[in-house]
Design a protein around this motif. Structure first.
Motif, mmCIF file in Angstrom:
data_model
loop_
_atom_site.group_PDB
_atom_site.id
_atom_site.type_symbol
_atom_site.label_atom_id
_atom_site.label_comp_id
_atom_site.label_asym_id
_atom_site.label_seq_id
_atom_site.Cartn_x
_atom_site.Cartn_y
_atom_site.Cartn_z
ATOM 1 N N SER A 210 111.502 28.368 -48.105
ATOM 2 C CA SER A 210 110.361 27.587 -47.626
ATOM 3 C C SER A 210 110.788 26.449 -46.703
ATOM 4 C CB SER A 210 109.590 27.011 -48.822
ATOM 5 O OG SER A 210 110.340 25.994 -49.474
ATOM 6 N N LYS A 211 112.083 26.259 -46.546
ATOM 7 C CA LYS A 211 112.600 25.173 -45.709
ATOM 8 C C LYS A 211 112.895 25.698 -44.301
ATOM 9 C CE LYS A 211 112.542 23.196 -49.716
ATOM 10 N NZ LYS A 211 111.347 22.432 -50.125
ATOM 11 N N ALA A 212 113.223 24.800 -43.409
ATOM 12 C CA ALA A 212 113.497 25.177 -42.025
ATOM 13 C C ALA A 212 114.782 25.994 -41.944
ATOM 14 C CB ALA A 212 113.620 23.933 -41.158
ATOM 15 N N VAL A 253 108.356 21.039 -35.316
ATOM 16 C CA VAL A 253 107.271 21.451 -36.200
ATOM 17 C C VAL A 253 107.272 20.627 -37.484
ATOM 18 C CG1 VAL A 253 106.441 23.348 -37.660
ATOM 19 C CG2 VAL A 253 107.090 23.781 -35.280
ATOM 20 N N GLY A 254 108.447 20.446 -38.068
ATOM 21 C CA GLY A 254 108.546 19.729 -39.336
ATOM 22 C C GLY A 254 108.123 18.284 -39.230
ATOM 23 N N ARG A 255 108.555 17.607 -38.168
ATOM 24 C CA ARG A 255 108.187 16.201 -38.001
ATOM 25 C C ARG A 255 106.700 16.045 -37.700
ATOM 26 N NH1 ARG A 255 111.316 14.560 -33.368
ATOM 27 N NH2 ARG A 255 112.205 16.644 -33.161
ATOM 28 N N ALA A 260 101.132 14.713 -39.513
ATOM 29 C CA ALA A 260 99.758 15.206 -39.664
ATOM 30 C C ALA A 260 99.381 15.471 -41.114
ATOM 31 C CB ALA A 260 99.586 16.493 -38.858
ATOM 32 N N LYS A 261 100.322 15.257 -42.028
ATOM 33 C CA LYS A 261 100.116 15.512 -43.457
ATOM 34 C C LYS A 261 99.666 16.962 -43.713
ATOM 35 C CE LYS A 261 99.081 10.738 -44.811
ATOM 36 N NZ LYS A 261 99.534 10.134 -43.566
ATOM 37 N N SER A 262 100.350 17.906 -43.041
ATOM 38 C CA SER A 262 100.079 19.333 -43.214
ATOM 39 C C SER A 262 101.367 20.052 -43.589
ATOM 40 C CB SER A 262 99.499 19.932 -41.922
ATOM 41 O OG SER A 262 100.428 19.820 -40.859
ATOM 42 N N ALA A 263 101.221 21.287 -44.036
ATOM 43 C CA ALA A 263 102.389 22.079 -44.411
ATOM 44 C C ALA A 263 103.005 22.698 -43.158
ATOM 45 C CB ALA A 263 101.995 23.183 -45.389
#
Length: 269
Positions: A210-212, A253-255, A260-263
């Protein structure tokens, strides 16, 4: 993807994980020449996939068939016929295997389900981390045969448990149970039985999946590089790794997802 067919290995994809089982239970999965050649061939296939994050699996689990052994050690019957040149070639073949495992861009977990002695302990230590069943045992017993570790034990054991403990275990050839291996930092977790052991390894691969992907590949490379460096050189290697992360789409994408407080949905690039 087809990872190949092997005489002594079972290779099976389980969701995000590739499960590799050394399938020689009659010999307690000893590292006979045929097993070493199969491991060399498989790690060659994996190495050819490259070191970037674009991989068909997100982690690898190595275990042994049966209830008694992960890998009981090298094949002493075969070693008994070796001259020094043959022994050197045998050791270097396994060095290739272990170095390839360390260079892969995905985590490798040793699921140690019994004896991990000599070459078995060395194979396990080439993995990113070790999970063990409650009945597992570890050791470098080569001195009992007038030998010394030949598949990386002199190097990797001291990296994991410190030079003093490594010296004691190697000089005495002492065998330790999984609880002691956990206490000294050789293993990460001890599970009740083999079923729980495999479930835990699969769950960890799923968590990492689930991680980058680029971040996992990047930091695995950095940790392995830093292991042999002093503090100043290690910090410089970390700085290069940190800078490299900012060149990836996964980082963008991660930052952005955090702000944006999204997954995040990592593209793996």
């Amino acid at each position: 993807m087809d990872f190949g067919t092997y005489q002594t290995l079972l290779v099976e994809q389980r969701d995000e994980a590739l499960l590799v089982t050394i399938n020689q239970p009659a010999s307690m999965n000893a590292l006979a020449a045929a097993v070493v050649e199969d491991l060399h061939a498989l790690t060659g296939v994996l190495a050819d996939l490259g070191t970037d994050a674009n991989w068909p699996v997100r982690g690898i689990i190595i275990t042994g068939a049966g209830e008694k052994a992960f890998v009981a050690g090298a094949n002493i019957v075969e070693m008994n016929t070796m001259d020094p040149a043959a022994a050197l070639a045998y050791g270097r073949r396994m060095h290739d295997v272990t170095l390839r495992l360390e260079a892969l861009p995905v985590p490798v977990i040793a699921a140690v389900n019994g004896f991990a002695l000599g070459g078995g302990c060395e194979l396990a230590m080439a993995c990113d981390f070790l999970y063990a069943s409650a009945n597992a045992s570890f050791g470098q017993p080569e001195v009992n045969l007038g030998l010394v570790p030949g598949f990386g034990g002199s190097v990797r054991l001291q990296q994991r448990v410190g030079i003093g403990m490594a010296r004691e275990l190697i000089y005495t050839g002492r065998r330790i149970k999984s609880a002691e291996a956990l206490r000294i930092g050789l293993v990460n977790r001890v599970l009740e039985d083999n079923a729980a052991l495999l479930d835990a390894a699969l769950a960890t691969i799923a968590e990492i999946a689930s991680k980058a992907p680029t971040a996992v590949a990047n930091v695995k490379h950095a940790i392995n590089e830093i292991a042999g460096l002093n503090v100043v050189d290690g910090l410089e290697a970390e700085a290069r790794s940190f800078m490299k992360a900012f060149t990836t789409e996964d980082s963008v994408v991660g930052r952005a997802a955090f702000v944006a407080k999204s997954a995040p949905e990592f593209p793996g690039r």
